[in-house]
Every structure is written in C-alpha cells, then in structure tokens.
Design a protein around this motif. Structure first.
Motif, short mmCIF file in Angstrom:
data_model
loop_
_atom_site.label_atom_id
_atom_site.label_comp_id
_atom_site.label_asym_id
_atom_site.label_seq_id
_atom_site.Cartn_x
_atom_site.Cartn_y
_atom_site.Cartn_z
N GLN A 1 1.09 -1.66 -0.27
CA GLN A 1 0.08 -0.04 -0.21
C GLN A 1 0.97 1.37 -0.10
O GLN A 1 0.56 1.88 -0.73
N GLN B 1 -2.61 13.39 2.85
CA GLN B 1 -3.03 13.23 4.29
C GLN B 1 -3.16 10.69 4.31
O GLN B 1 -3.47 10.63 5.17
N GLN B 2 -3.53 11.04 2.74
CA GLN B 2 -3.85 9.09 3.14
C GLN B 2 -2.35 8.87 2.43
O GLN B 2 -1.55 8.42 2.38
N TYR B 3 -1.55 9.93 1.98
CA TYR B 3 0.09 9.57 1.87
C TYR B 3 0.94 9.18 3.12
O TYR B 3 1.44 8.08 3.43
N ASP B 4 0.35 9.80 4.53
CA ASP B 4 1.34 9.94 5.89
C ASP B 4 0.47 8.74 6.02
O ASP B 4 0.77 8.21 6.65
N GLN B 5 -1.34 8.93 6.32
CA GLN B 5 -1.44 7.39 6.64
C GLN B 5 -0.59 5.87 5.91
O GLN B 5 -0.93 4.73 7.07
N ALA B 6 -0.27 5.72 4.59
CA ALA B 6 0.09 4.95 4.13
C ALA B 6 1.20 4.57 5.42
O ALA B 6 1.81 3.74 5.47
N PHE C 1 2.60 5.52 7.82
CA PHE C 1 2.46 5.05 9.37
C PHE C 1 1.64 3.50 9.88
O PHE C 1 1.91 2.92 10.14
N LYS C 2 0.81 2.94 8.34
CA LYS C 2 0.60 1.89 8.77
C LYS C 2 1.65 0.74 8.68
O LYS C 2 1.53 -0.18 9.22
N GLN D 1 4.01 1.01 11.85
CA GLN D 1 3.16 0.09 12.64
C GLN D 1 3.31 -1.85 12.56
O GLN D 1 2.87 -2.13 13.26
#
Length: 404
Positions: free
Chosen positions: A151, A172-177, A179-180, A183
């Motif tokens: 992803q 925001q979508q890129y940063d969320q990927a 972070f996941k 994690q």
C-alpha cells in the motif's frame, strides 16, 4: 770240569723247548678267544644299553581348594531389613532376590517424583500452546507488513509526481500509508520478541521435565535396590543380617550375605623354585582328596612372583565342580606329572656330575671312555639323555652286580 759243562748243555736243551711251548700255547689261546666286553673300570658294576623309553616323574605338593568368586553382598541404599529369603548352604541363581529392605519411603519418593514429572509435562504442554500462538502472531504480522508495504509503494507512486504535476492523492492519504507500514513493522518485531520469549520458556520447561524424569528414574532405581539380588549362580556361605536390622550404604556399608561361585574351584599349591623351568600352563597334574575324590587336571596359571620367604612359586588348577560335591577349603594331595615320551634314557646310577656338567662312562670300541651328556628329565631311577649318546650304546653302572 768236563762233566759240569755237559750237564749245563743238557739243562738248556730241556728247559728251552718247554718255555717255547708255553709261550706259543698262550698266544694261540689269546687269538682264539677275542674279548667282546671292554675291560671294565676297577670298581664292581655292569654295562647297560641306552634305550628309548617314556619317563614319568611326580612332584608332590599339598594344595587347597578355593572358590572361583567370593562376594560379600551389600546394599546400595540404606534402610531396614524386611526379609532374608535365603540361608547358609542355599543354592542361588543370578538375579534371584536374596534380601528385601522396607520399601515404604522409597515408594513415597517414587510417587512424589511421578507427580513432579506430571506437573512439568503439563507446564511444558501449556508453553507449547503459547509457542504455537506466538508463531501464528508472527505469521499474521508478516502478512500485515507485506500488505502495508504494498500500500505504501502505491501511495508513494501516486504522491511523488514529476515537477509541475499535481499528486493524484492527498498528503493525508500518503502519510496514513506510511504510518500503517511503520505500525506493521513494529507489530512484527513485537510478535517476534514474544515468540523468542515463549521459546526460551519452552526450553526451560523442557529442561525441567528432563530433570523431573531423571529424578523419577533415580527414585525408581533406589526402589528396585531394596531387593538385593544374586550377582551370579552361587551358594550362600554366610548370612550376616536378620529382619529388622538397619542397613547402611556408602563408606560404612553393611554386608548382608556372602556368596561363593563353586561351579569351578581353584586348586592352588606351591612348588620349590628348582621346578620353575619344568612347569608351565598345560602341565598335567593328579590330585587326591582323601575320602572324596581322585582326579586329573592341567595347570592353568603359574604365578609370576615367587615367595621370598620359602623361595617357592604358586600354581593354579581349575577343577570342574558342577555337581558341587567339593567345597572350598578342602586339603588336596597333588602330584605334578613330568613326562618325556620316546626319549633316550639311562639308569640314573650311570650319571656322575663334574664341574663341567653330567657325564657317563661309554664303551667305545672296547675302551671305557668318559663322555659329557646333556640331561633332561630326571626321575628317581632313570635320566633322559638329550645329547651325547645314541640308542644302543652301552654305559657303565658302578656298584651293580652283574657283568664284570
């Protein structure tokens, strides 16, 4: 004067023929009867031929029968005697129970060790389940990390565009990927750490189970040792304990019984050192036990060391005693048999010993001649001749009455 001269002539003519007749008669008698036997030495004796014979000589000795094995039986565990199952004179067989100790405390110990093994095994089984769970968590974390990485790669491609072009996704979508993905990596590391911890606990639990099982085997062996068994087929020679007596193991061991293996007995006896060169393993012997038995055997062992006090050496003969008729301690009359077969022999009286060795007087073409010989076996009456004589030759025996 004339008469005296004639008388002298008359005597010469009478005496001279008479002397001549006597000399011729003696010479003819000597030539007509030649001497077949040499002139013997001055002492009285006779000539005897050298012959081939089988000589035997017996060396007497006194020996004692001994058991092949003697064992004083003790116990490997301490306790109290519960039963003595045999008595003096009993025939026992290898593995037969002879004495029992009170097994109560040993049975309790075995039960405790069994419980320890069961608990250790249950704990190990639980940890095994934890290991399986941790392994499954690691696999799930690896799959989640792979998905997050995929992803993130897609978002990175959509976000990072050439200069002048607008990104296809929002930041925001890129940063969320990102972070996941981070994690997922942390989750995998945590799952792997938990797996390592559980595996370490599993190894520790396995070691504790092995310790518990070893302790159980030790306790079971101690319980088995409360039954004292015969080490080999034997006869009980001593009984040293009774029921109720305490038994101690270790340095101050308590002896319970004495057993002896008498299926084969050892006959030991001593011989003077002068016979050392003539006796070796395999030399035949005859033995006699007064009122019990007579038999034959062979020397099995000649002990290498001599007794410095008596200057004698010990010999051992093995005697089969499968029927157990004989007992250790019996006194035995022994005769060691020395035998020389088909050898040249002369009467022992024919030998004389000089500074250079043995010699005999031999008939050499009618002349008595001393000759050195090599002597082998000596009996009371005859001697083996190894070198120096041939069969049929004649030797002189001094002091015998016979041919002179």
């Amino acid at each position: 004067m004339r008469l005296k001269y004639r008388n002298r002539q008359y005597l010469v003519w009478i005496v001279f023929p008479l002397l001549l007749f006597l000399l011729l008669g003696c010479s003819q008698e000597s030539e007509s009867s030649p001497r077949e036997t040499p002139a013997p030495p001055q002492e009285q004796g006779e000539w005897v031929p050298v012959q081939r014979k089988t000589l035997r000589h017996f060396i007497p000795a006194v020996g004692t029968l001994q058991a092949r094995q003697i064992t004083q039986i003790g116990s490997q565990v301490s306790g109290r005697v519960q039963e003595v199952l045999v008595d003096v004179g009993d025939i026992v067989h290898k593995g037969q129970v002879l004495v029992r100790l009170d097994p109560t405390f040993f049975q309790i110990e075995v039960a405790q060790r069994k419980a320890d093994v069961a608990a250790a095994r249950a704990h190990l089984d639980a940890i095994k389940q934890s290991v399986k769970t941790a392994q499954a968590d690691v696999k799930r974390a690896q799959v989640a990390l792979e998905d997050a990485a995929l992803q993130l790669a897609r978002m990175k491609e959509l976000w990072e565009r050439p200069a002048g072009e607008k990104p296809y996704v929002q930041k925001q979508q890129y940063d969320q990927a990102v972070f996941k993905h981070q994690q997922a990596m942390a989750n995998l590391e945590a799952a792997q750490a938990r797996l390592q911890e559980v595996q370490a606990r599993w190894q520790e639990a396995s070691f504790r189970l092995q310790q518990a099982q070893s302790a159980l085997r030790y306790a079971e062996e101690r319980l088995r040792e409360t039954e004292i068994r015969a080490p080999y087929d034997a006869v009980v020679s001593k009984r040293l304990v009774d029921p109720g007596e305490p038994v101690v193991s270790g340095a101050m061991v308590t002896h319970l019984l004495e057993v002896q293996d008498i299926r084969v007995l050892e006959l030991e006896f001593s011989l003077p050192q002068e016979f050392l060169a003539q006796v070796q393993p395999g030399t035949p012997v005859m033995f006699r036990i007064e009122g019990i038995e007579e038999g034959r055997g062979k020397i099995d062992t000649v002990f290498p060391a001599l007794d410095e006090t008596t200057r004698s050496f010990r010999c051992r003969v093995l005697i089969d005693n499968a029927d157990r008729r004989l007992r250790p301690g019996l006194l035995v009359q022994v005769q060691v048999v020395q035998e020389a077969t088909d050898v040249l022999a002369v009467p022992r009286q024919a030998l004389s010993q000089t500074a250079s060795g043995w010699q005999v007087v031999v008939d050499e073409d009618g002349t008595p001649t001393p000759r050195r010989v090599e002597v082998g076996l000596l009996t009371q009456e005859e001697a083996e001749i190894r070198e120096g004589l041939q069969e049929g030759e004649r030797v002189w025996i001094a002091g015998s009455r016979g041919e002179g």
